[in-house]
Design a protein around this motif. Structure first.
Motif, PDB file in Angstrom:
ATOM      1  N   PRO A  82       0.823  -1.215   0.000  1.00  0.00           N
ATOM      2  CA  PRO A  82       0.000   0.000   0.000  1.00  0.00           C
ATOM      3  C   PRO A  82       0.858   1.266   0.000  1.00  0.00           C
ATOM      4  N   ALA A  83       0.401   2.255  -0.764  1.00  0.00           N
ATOM      5  CA  ALA A  83       1.068   3.559  -0.815  1.00  0.00           C
ATOM      6  C   ALA A  83       0.250   4.544   0.005  1.00  0.00           C
ATOM      7  N   HIS A  84       0.930   5.428   0.690  1.00  0.00           N
ATOM      8  CA  HIS A  84       0.237   6.349   1.589  1.00  0.00           C
ATOM      9  C   HIS A  84       0.406   7.808   1.200  1.00  0.00           C
ATOM     10  N   GLY A  92      -4.787  11.617  -5.159  1.00  0.00           N
ATOM     11  CA  GLY A  92      -4.749  10.341  -5.860  1.00  0.00           C
ATOM     12  C   GLY A  92      -4.395   9.128  -5.040  1.00  0.00           C
ATOM     13  N   VAL A  93      -4.349   9.253  -3.723  1.00  0.00           N
ATOM     14  CA  VAL A  93      -4.025   8.087  -2.896  1.00  0.00           C
ATOM     15  C   VAL A  93      -5.298   7.311  -2.556  1.00  0.00           C
ATOM     16  N   ARG A 112      -7.732   2.362  -4.632  1.00  0.00           N
ATOM     17  CA  ARG A 112      -6.713   1.754  -3.779  1.00  0.00           C
ATOM     18  C   ARG A 112      -5.386   1.966  -4.503  1.00  0.00           C
ATOM     19  N   LEU A 113      -4.374   2.405  -3.781  1.00  0.00           N
ATOM     20  CA  LEU A 113      -3.087   2.716  -4.395  1.00  0.00           C
ATOM     21  C   LEU A 113      -1.989   1.875  -3.759  1.00  0.00           C
ATOM     22  N   LEU A 123       0.646   1.001  -8.727  1.00  0.00           N
ATOM     23  CA  LEU A 123      -0.548   0.269  -9.128  1.00  0.00           C
ATOM     24  C   LEU A 123      -1.781   1.000  -8.615  1.00  0.00           C
ATOM     25  N   HIS A 124      -2.616   1.462  -9.540  1.00  0.00           N
ATOM     26  CA  HIS A 124      -3.869   2.129  -9.213  1.00  0.00           C
ATOM     27  C   HIS A 124      -4.996   1.113  -9.387  1.00  0.00           C
TER      28      HIS A 124
END
Length: 195
Positions: A82-84, A92-93, A112-113, A123-124
């Motif tokens: 996961p990206a925060h 865009g998160v 979800r990013l 990955l979007h």
């Protein structure tokens, strides 16, 4: 956060995108309806000849978004986590911004990013009915069909990268690009509607 750095196009980007998408497709195979999900290489690295940040953007479109934790568990065998973002409201998160002219319910902008720093990939995961998911594909295809606009976009990105180099907030570069998107929006919509 590091500054945006634009590099020359690399023919290895689409190869890496295909490989990573294959891993993601395998990871999501247990989700209901996964054979109907859209798996796409998006962003500047998906436009041949276009200079870009050396980060491959990928998109998966699915009818409904499972909780972030569920997707993270499925993606555990892949390099994606996961990206925060650089701060809680990083664009865009957790959701995409509404584009001028979009008439959809706010719920379709949820996302979800994930990212893989080791692979240089993002990955979007978006809903299939997300107007923004459609926009990024249309924008990619429009740039592929309009090389003069792709060159212009690259110039804009290089200028903005220089302007924001060493800045305290990497998100400033991302937000600054929206002026280009807004400007070309009507032409892009007309083109997408006719193709």
């Amino acid at each position: 956060m590091p500054s945006a750095v634009i590099v020359e196009y690399d023919a290895a980007w689409p190869v890496r995108a295909r490989e990573l998408l294959a891993e993601v497709r395998s990871a999501f195979a247990s989700l209901p309806g996964s054979d109907g999900f859209g798996y796409e290489h998006i962003g500047s690295t998906a436009v041949p000849g276009l200079g870009a940040k050396p980060i491959v953007d990928l998109q998966v479109r699915m009818p409904d978004l499972p909780p972030l934790a569920d997707l993270a568990e499925l993606l555990a065998p892949t390099p994606f986590v996961p990206a925060h973002g650089s701060r809680p409201d990083s664009p865009g998160v957790h959701r995409d911004g509404r584009r001028p002219g979009d008439q959809a319910d706010d719920a379709v902008y949820e996302k979800r990013l994930f990212h893989s720093p080791a692979e240089g990939a993002i990955l979007h995961v978006r809903r299939a009915d997300s107007p923004f998911a459609r926009f990024v594909v249309d924008f990619r295809d429009w740039l592929r069909c309009h090389p003069e606009q792709a060159r212009r976009y690259e110039q804009v990105k290089r200028r903005l990268a220089d302007e924001h180099a060493g800045g305290p907030d990497y998100d400033d570069y991302t937000r600054a690009k929206t002026a280009f998107f807004t400007e070309i929006g009507p032409r892009l919509r007309d083109w997408a509607a006719g193709s």
